[in-house]
Design a protein around this motif. Structure first.
Motif, PDB file in Angstrom:
ATOM      1  N   THR A 166      -4.515   8.942   4.506  1.00 56.79           N
ATOM      2  CA  THR A 166      -5.336   8.402   5.591  1.00 56.79           C
ATOM      3  C   THR A 166      -6.353   7.439   4.995  1.00 56.79           C
ATOM      4  OG1 THR A 166      -5.098  10.406   6.906  1.00 56.79           O
ATOM      5  CG2 THR A 166      -6.970   8.984   7.430  1.00 56.79           C
ATOM      6  N   ASP A 168      -7.510   8.679  12.077  1.00 56.38           N
ATOM      7  CA  ASP A 168      -7.343   7.224  11.961  1.00 56.38           C
ATOM      8  C   ASP A 168      -8.095   6.691  10.752  1.00 56.38           C
ATOM      9  OD1 ASP A 168      -5.760   7.032  14.273  1.00 56.38           O
ATOM     10  OD2 ASP A 168      -7.529   6.816  15.557  1.00 56.38           O
ATOM     11  N   GLY A 169      -9.082   7.435  10.267  1.00 55.57           N
ATOM     12  CA  GLY A 169      -9.868   7.048   9.106  1.00 55.57           C
ATOM     13  C   GLY A 169     -10.983   8.039   8.872  1.00 55.57           C
ATOM     14  N   THR A 225     -11.939  10.913  12.172  1.00 53.81           N
ATOM     15  CA  THR A 225     -10.654  11.201  12.806  1.00 53.81           C
ATOM     16  C   THR A 225      -9.513  10.857  11.856  1.00 53.81           C
ATOM     17  OG1 THR A 225     -10.228   9.008  13.753  1.00 53.81           O
ATOM     18  CG2 THR A 225     -11.682  10.498  15.017  1.00 53.81           C
TER      19      THR A 225
END
Length: 104
Positions: free
Chosen positions: A3, A13-14, A11
């Motif tokens: 990630t 997402d990052g 999250t």
């Protein structure tokens, strides 16, 4: 694993370092340990780095002023979100030595 690092990321997402540890603990245990290193320092009992076991938190910097956190995976290994331009990955205390640990 893999990630991307994102400053302030919380999250999949990052992640930044403390966002990663917060997310993992919330997903695995249901417990919110806080979103920054200093609250996470107080989420358990401080121990020496040599005592750390898989699942304990490792911290870099002085208590109350830490700048990085990771999750011990046992022995000298840990998993963390290291820095901008990098991704969540394994690390080794032989090359990046924490200052203290917290038993969770």
């Amino acid at each position: 694993m893999g990630t991307p690092y994102a400053w302030g990321g919380r999250t999949p997402d990052g992640f930044d370092c403390s966002g990663f540890t917060q997310h993992v603990y919330k997903q695995v245990t249901g417990r919110d340990i806080g979103g920054y290193t200093v609250p996470q320092e107080n989420a358990g009992t401080q121990i020496s780095v040599n005592e750390a076991q898989a699942g304990d938190l490792l911290f870099w910097g002085s208590k109350g002023g830490t700048y990085h956190v990771a999750i011990s995976t046992g022995g000298s290994s840990f998993i963390h979100a290291p820095k901008p331009g990098d991704t969540v990955k394994n690390g080794d205390t032989q090359y990046f030595t924490p200052d203290f640990a917290v038993r969770m």
